[in-house]
Design a protein around this motif. Structure first.
Motif, PDB file in Angstrom:
ATOM      1  N   ALA A   1       0.831  -1.204   0.000  1.00 55.77           N
ATOM      2  CA  ALA A   1       0.000   0.000   0.000  1.00 55.77           C
ATOM      3  C   ALA A   1       0.870   1.260   0.000  1.00 55.77           C
ATOM      4  O   ALA A   1       0.590   2.235  -0.712  1.00 55.77           O
ATOM      5  CB  ALA A   1      -0.933   0.000   1.216  1.00 55.77           C
ATOM      6  N   GLY A   2       1.929   1.248   0.808  1.00 58.41           N
ATOM      7  CA  GLY A   2       2.833   2.392   0.851  1.00 58.41           C
ATOM      8  C   GLY A   2       3.517   2.629  -0.485  1.00 58.41           C
ATOM      9  O   GLY A   2       3.663   3.773  -0.940  1.00 58.41           O
ATOM     10  N   ARG A   3       3.945   1.557  -1.147  1.00 59.14           N
ATOM     11  CA  ARG A   3       4.608   1.698  -2.447  1.00 59.14           C
ATOM     12  C   ARG A   3       3.657   2.250  -3.503  1.00 59.14           C
ATOM     13  O   ARG A   3       4.050   3.077  -4.326  1.00 59.14           O
ATOM     14  CB  ARG A   3       5.162   0.341  -2.890  1.00 59.14           C
ATOM     15  N   LEU A   4       2.407   1.772  -3.481  1.00 62.88           N
ATOM     16  CA  LEU A   4       1.424   2.300  -4.422  1.00 62.88           C
ATOM     17  C   LEU A   4       1.184   3.793  -4.195  1.00 62.88           C
ATOM     18  O   LEU A   4       1.049   4.569  -5.151  1.00 62.88           O
ATOM     19  CB  LEU A   4       0.106   1.536  -4.290  1.00 62.88           C
ATOM     20  N   LEU A   5       1.139   4.199  -2.930  1.00 67.91           N
ATOM     21  CA  LEU A   5       0.928   5.610  -2.613  1.00 67.91           C
ATOM     22  C   LEU A   5       2.119   6.452  -3.062  1.00 67.91           C
ATOM     23  O   LEU A   5       1.951   7.547  -3.615  1.00 67.91           O
ATOM     24  CB  LEU A   5       0.679   5.777  -1.113  1.00 67.91           C
ATOM     25  N   VAL A   6       3.327   5.960  -2.822  1.00 69.82           N
ATOM     26  CA  VAL A   6       4.525   6.684  -3.270  1.00 69.82           C
ATOM     27  C   VAL A   6       4.515   6.832  -4.783  1.00 69.82           C
ATOM     28  O   VAL A   6       4.798   7.909  -5.328  1.00 69.82           O
ATOM     29  CB  VAL A   6       5.803   5.961  -2.803  1.00 69.82           C
ATOM     30  N   GLU A   7       4.160   5.744  -5.479  1.00 69.19           N
ATOM     31  CA  GLU A   7       4.119   5.809  -6.942  1.00 69.19           C
ATOM     32  C   GLU A   7       3.099   6.822  -7.432  1.00 69.19           C
ATOM     33  O   GLU A   7       3.371   7.616  -8.336  1.00 69.19           O
ATOM     34  CB  GLU A   7       3.786   4.426  -7.511  1.00 69.19           C
ATOM     35  N   GLU A   8       1.898   6.806  -6.817  1.00 66.50           N
ATOM     36  CA  GLU A   8       0.850   7.731  -7.243  1.00 66.50           C
ATOM     37  C   GLU A   8       1.247   9.185  -7.019  1.00 66.50           C
ATOM     38  O   GLU A   8       1.024  10.046  -7.876  1.00 66.50           O
ATOM     39  CB  GLU A   8      -0.457   7.427  -6.502  1.00 66.50           C
ATOM     40  N   THR A   9       1.840   9.458  -5.863  1.00 65.79           N
ATOM     41  CA  THR A   9       2.185  10.849  -5.544  1.00 65.79           C
ATOM     42  C   THR A   9       3.464  11.297  -6.253  1.00 65.79           C
ATOM     43  O   THR A   9       3.772  12.486  -6.260  1.00 65.79           O
ATOM     44  CB  THR A   9       2.357  11.023  -4.023  1.00 65.79           C
ATOM     45  N   THR A  10       4.190  10.352  -6.834  1.00 61.27           N
ATOM     46  CA  THR A  10       5.385  10.706  -7.603  1.00 61.27           C
ATOM     47  C   THR A  10       5.052  10.900  -9.078  1.00 61.27           C
ATOM     48  O   THR A  10       5.480  11.871  -9.710  1.00 61.27           O
ATOM     49  CB  THR A  10       6.467   9.611  -7.464  1.00 61.27           C
ATOM     50  N   ARG A  11       4.254   9.981  -9.640  1.00 65.16           N
ATOM     51  CA  ARG A  11       3.953  10.022 -11.073  1.00 65.16           C
ATOM     52  C   ARG A  11       2.770  10.909 -11.411  1.00 65.16           C
ATOM     53  O   ARG A  11       2.641  11.382 -12.547  1.00 65.16           O
ATOM     54  CB  ARG A  11       3.692   8.614 -11.582  1.00 65.16           C
ATOM     55  N   GLY A  12       1.871  11.137 -10.452  1.00 67.44           N
ATOM     56  CA  GLY A  12       0.725  11.993 -10.700  1.00 67.44           C
ATOM     57  C   GLY A  12      -0.202  11.416 -11.753  1.00 67.44           C
ATOM     58  O   GLY A  12      -0.665  10.283 -11.652  1.00 67.44           O
ATOM     59  N   ALA A  13      -0.466  12.192 -12.815  1.00 68.01           N
ATOM     60  CA  ALA A  13      -1.426  11.791 -13.844  1.00 68.01           C
ATOM     61  C   ALA A  13      -0.996  10.525 -14.575  1.00 68.01           C
ATOM     62  O   ALA A  13      -1.820   9.825 -15.167  1.00 68.01           O
ATOM     63  CB  ALA A  13      -1.624  12.926 -14.837  1.00 68.01           C
ATOM     64  N   GLY A  14       0.287  10.193 -14.560  1.00 67.27           N
ATOM     65  CA  GLY A  14       0.769   9.001 -15.245  1.00 67.27           C
ATOM     66  C   GLY A  14       0.533   7.714 -14.475  1.00 67.27           C
ATOM     67  O   GLY A  14       0.817   6.630 -14.976  1.00 67.27           O
ATOM     68  N   HIS A  15       0.002   7.821 -13.263  1.00 69.36           N
ATOM     69  CA  HIS A  15      -0.210   6.644 -12.417  1.00 69.36           C
ATOM     70  C   HIS A  15      -1.531   5.974 -12.763  1.00 69.36           C
ATOM     71  O   HIS A  15      -2.544   6.628 -12.968  1.00 69.36           O
ATOM     72  CB  HIS A  15      -0.220   7.074 -10.945  1.00 69.36           C
ATOM     73  N   GLU A  16      -1.530   4.645 -12.836  1.00 66.63           N
ATOM     74  CA  GLU A  16      -2.752   3.880 -13.064  1.00 66.63           C
ATOM     75  C   GLU A  16      -3.123   3.134 -11.779  1.00 66.63           C
ATOM     76  O   GLU A  16      -2.297   2.427 -11.204  1.00 66.63           O
ATOM     77  CB  GLU A  16      -2.555   2.873 -14.203  1.00 66.63           C
ATOM     78  N   HIS A  17      -4.375   3.306 -11.351  1.00 60.54           N
ATOM     79  CA  HIS A  17      -4.817   2.670 -10.103  1.00 60.54           C
ATOM     80  C   HIS A  17      -4.859   1.154 -10.263  1.00 60.54           C
ATOM     81  O   HIS A  17      -5.196   0.627 -11.328  1.00 60.54           O
ATOM     82  CB  HIS A  17      -6.197   3.186  -9.710  1.00 60.54           C
TER      83      HIS A  17
END
Length: 345
Positions: A308-324
């Motif tokens: 969960a932490g890694r997914l959150l880091v990825e989302e907040t790093t990549r922004g619009a490029g992140h896929e849920h």
């Protein structure tokens, strides 16, 4: 002010005061010194804060650089070892990304939850890991209004517009009861807890195991508990012992219930597993060190928090490029003394 207009500009403390029909000082006290505000007034102001999506901004400029390096973790109860382990996993992921963690507890209380969200948004914390439970729907809705990035941990299914990590509790419940059936048990009690998805999924897996073994559904009897605590388990243990046709095995919705069952059996002078076999769920630290080591279904809490932490880091790093994404982890049955017959000499 109607809510449509409120959404068109940044809601301020004056908007909250006007909508709640209180003074600016009262709103300030609710946010900073809630004990000074009468209960009904405090509840009304918190409801307005929630409905308008008000976010405190004082101090945000000075704290922004620090807060952008921090993830929040919201858990309902640190007394439950599962949530402690989950938070440890989030901390591991944060450390990998050179981030810190802020821990918020007591999320079953709506007022506490509102204060946590206000703190997270006002200080512009990078994002939050939300742990599932009875209040998860309310929590998710509040975070959606705040626009704070979040990931849901211990979530049984995909959540629209958010990442989530879950555990296949249907498979876990199946493994527990299949093990008991393989040990020769034909009368099993399922000691369940509150009406939440995780408890329902474990029951569904247990029922599937009974059906697949060709046994009648009456082979599994459910004893409901209001809480998932040792005390509730001990009470359930007394109820099991009072049944006119006592089962030969018990499957509990979590380890704390199972530990309570063991206490009740010990007080009654009964032996485990000779008189009653017991299976728990979660495989918390105390399961292996119980007087009779407890067979349990291990839920990988640390791995869940880390994912969960890694997914959150990825989302907040990549922004619009992140896929849920929705990640499902598999449980593991850990067999110990509480279900294994003692060999005869």
């Amino acid at each position: 002010m109607n809510h449509e207009n409120a959404a068109r500009h940044r809601v301020g403390i004056k908007d909250v005061a006007r909508e709640a029909d209180v003074s600016l000082g009262t709103v300030s006290n609710v946010l900073n010194r809630p004990e000074l505000v009468a209960g009904p007034t405090r509840t009304r102001v918190l409801a307005v804060i929630d409905s308008l999506g008000y976010v405190r901004t004082e101090g945000a400029r000075q704290l922004h650089g620090w807060a952008a390096r921090v993830l929040a973790v919201l858990v309902p109860d640190l007394a439950h070892p599962f949530f402690t382990a989950l938070a440890m996993g989030v901390e591991q992921a944060a450390r990998e990304a050179d981030l810190g963690v802020m821990l918020c507890t007591g999320t079953r209380d709506p007022e506490e939850e509102t204060r946590h969200l206000s703190l997270i948004t006002s200080h512009r914390i990078r994002g939050a890991v939300l742990t599932s439970g009875e209040a998860v729907g309310r929590t998710v809705a509040a975070f959606r209004r705040s626009t704070v990035p979040f990931v849901i941990a211990d979530q049984h299914g995909p959540q629209p517009g958010a990442c989530s990590v879950g555990i296949d509790d249907v498979t876990g419940g199946h493994a527990a009861v299949r093990h008991l059936i393989d040990q020769g048990h034909r009368s099993i009690a399922y000691v369940s807890g509150p009406d939440i998805q995780q408890v329902r999924d474990r029951r569904r897996g247990a029922v599937n195991a009974v059906i697949q073994a060709g046994l009648p559904l009456t082979a599994l009897r459910e004893l409901a508990c209001a809480d998932l605590t040792v005390g509730a388990g001990k009470d359930a243990g007394h109820r099991v012992l009072g049944l006119p046709h006592r089962p030969s095995a018990v499957f509990c919705a979590n380890d704390r219930l199972a530990l309570g069952i063991l206490q009740a059996l010990y007080e009654a002078g009964l032996k485990v597993p000779e008189d009653l076999a017991v299976v728990g769920y979660d495989d918390i630290e105390f399961a292996a060190s119980a007087v009779v080591p407890l067979t349990s279904v291990r839920r990988p809490a640390v791995a869940m928090g880390r994912q969960a932490g890694r997914l959150l880091v990825e989302e907040t790093t990549r922004g619009a490029g992140h896929e849920h994404a929705h990640v499902v982890l598999q449980p593991e049955l850990v067999v110990r003394r509480s279900t294994m017959a003692v060999p005869t000499r």
